[in-house]
Write an enzyme that holds these catalytic residues in place. Structure first.
Site, short mmCIF file in Angstrom:
data_model
loop_
_atom_site.label_atom_id
_atom_site.label_comp_id
_atom_site.label_asym_id
_atom_site.label_seq_id
_atom_site.Cartn_x
_atom_site.Cartn_y
_atom_site.Cartn_z
N HIS A 174 42.35 70.18 43.52
CA HIS A 174 40.88 69.61 43.27
C HIS A 174 40.15 68.92 44.23
O HIS A 174 41.14 68.95 45.56
CB HIS A 174 40.88 68.77 41.97
CG HIS A 174 40.82 69.20 40.75
ND1 HIS A 174 39.98 69.60 39.91
CD2 HIS A 174 42.12 69.90 40.10
CE1 HIS A 174 40.26 70.25 38.81
NE2 HIS A 174 41.48 70.35 38.95
N GLU A 214 33.09 72.73 44.65
CA GLU A 214 34.53 72.29 44.53
C GLU A 214 35.58 73.73 44.37
O GLU A 214 36.46 73.85 44.63
CB GLU A 214 34.76 71.40 43.65
CG GLU A 214 36.09 70.93 43.31
CD GLU A 214 36.34 70.04 42.30
OE1 GLU A 214 37.67 69.56 41.86
OE2 GLU A 214 35.37 69.54 41.79
N HIS A 253 38.39 74.36 38.49
CA HIS A 253 37.12 74.97 37.75
C HIS A 253 37.16 76.34 37.96
O HIS A 253 38.06 76.87 37.92
CB HIS A 253 36.13 74.16 38.75
CG HIS A 253 36.16 72.67 38.79
ND1 HIS A 253 35.80 71.80 37.53
CD2 HIS A 253 36.51 71.86 39.60
CE1 HIS A 253 35.99 70.63 37.66
NE2 HIS A 253 36.60 70.47 38.91
N GLU A 283 43.56 65.54 44.25
CA GLU A 283 42.36 65.40 44.87
C GLU A 283 42.41 65.53 46.28
O GLU A 283 42.56 64.30 46.96
CB GLU A 283 41.59 64.19 44.17
CG GLU A 283 41.41 64.14 42.64
CD GLU A 283 40.28 65.03 42.06
OE1 GLU A 283 39.45 65.88 42.79
OE2 GLU A 283 39.76 64.99 40.87
#
Length: 280
Positions: free
Chosen positions: A174, A119, A82, A249
């Protein structure tokens, strides 16, 4: 009348008896072996192809559990998920290729903890710590973004970053936004594979990342994947990758315990160290 043959003379009988006694039979001494000569050299008929010497064994990509060995000075691409200005009006919702004939949004805003820790800030912090660790060990590190105050880049650009940098591996950092009851990490890889890098090396990298995270004391996700692995066909950045690439993740931001981990400087350092140890 015909004459009968004359009986053999005594000396002829004696000769015959001597010959019979000299033949090898039960109880007789074996004949002496011939004296050894020089060893024979195998010959190859003219025009016969000579087989090549066998190649030395090549070590697997993960010579030790929990690692993905790289040559000295290799390039590693780190993809912090992101970006700080992704959001409404940023233009991140336009479609880009997903690597399997469809499209995906260019990028998204990402998840956040219940109290608003985003995040993008987490991935930027962990990626910086990871880059420091890898550079200190002599690797060249390339980040897909140079700040946490921009937009994008799009997922197709991130997917091509490894090849563009000549990287030996790519790790996309992430954190998830699952149900609050679920916790733990999971490692995504592209499946079914679309190219040779995805067919074997990417899975080896994924296995190494899981082993390294578990070795550092982190728990595989309780709500998704299996044993920390998550085979996916819908992640554009992985589908478009042509070098070994995984997406980690690191935690579930919606879970209170995981949220406390990612908000903690010590927790972020532990995660970065575990990811760096993938290449130990």
């Amino acid at each position: 009348m015909p004459t009968l043959p004359r009986p053999p003379r005594p000396f002829l009988v004696a000769v015959l008896v001597a010959l019979l006694c000299s033949c090898a039979g039960p109880g007789s001494a074996p004949a002496a072996a011939p004296a050894p000569g020089p060893p024979s050299t195998p010959t190859v008929a003219p025009g016969t192809p000579v087989p090549p010497e066998p190649s030395p064994a090549v070590p697997t990509a993960s010579a030790r559990p929990g690692t993905f060995p790289l040559p000295p000075g290799a390039t590693v691409v780190i993809d912090p998920g992101h970006n700080g200005r992704n959001g409404p009006g940023s233009g991140i919702d336009h479609p880009v290729p997903d690597g399997r004939g469809g499209t995906k949004p260019c990028n998204t805003t990402g998840a956040s903890t219940a109290d608003g820790y985003p995040e993008h800030a987490f991935t930027w912090a962990v990626s910086g710590l990871l880059a420091d660790r890898l550079r200190a060990r002599g690797y060249r590190v390339v980040l897909t973004r140079d700040s946490d105050d921009g937009v994008g880049p799009c997922v197709d650009v991130r997917g091509a970053a490894g090849a563009r940098a000549g990287a030996a591996a790519v790790i996309s950092v992430h954190a998830d936004g699952g149900a609050t009851s679920g916790h733990g990490f999971h490692v995504l890889y592209s499946s079914p594979p679309l190219n040779p890098a995805q067919r074997g090396p990417a899975r080896t990298l994924a296995d190494a990342a899981v082993a390294s995270m578990r070795g550092a004391g982190f728990t595989p996700a309780t709500y998704i994947g299996r044993g920390g692995l998550d085979a996916r066909d819908d992640i554009a950045g992985l589908n478009l990758a042509t070098v070994p690439s995984v997406l980690v993740e690191c935690a579930n931001l919606r879970n209170p315990a995981d949220a406390a981990l990612v908000r903690s400087p010590q927790g972020r350092q532990r995660l970065a160290d575990a990811l760096a140890a993938v290449f130990a």
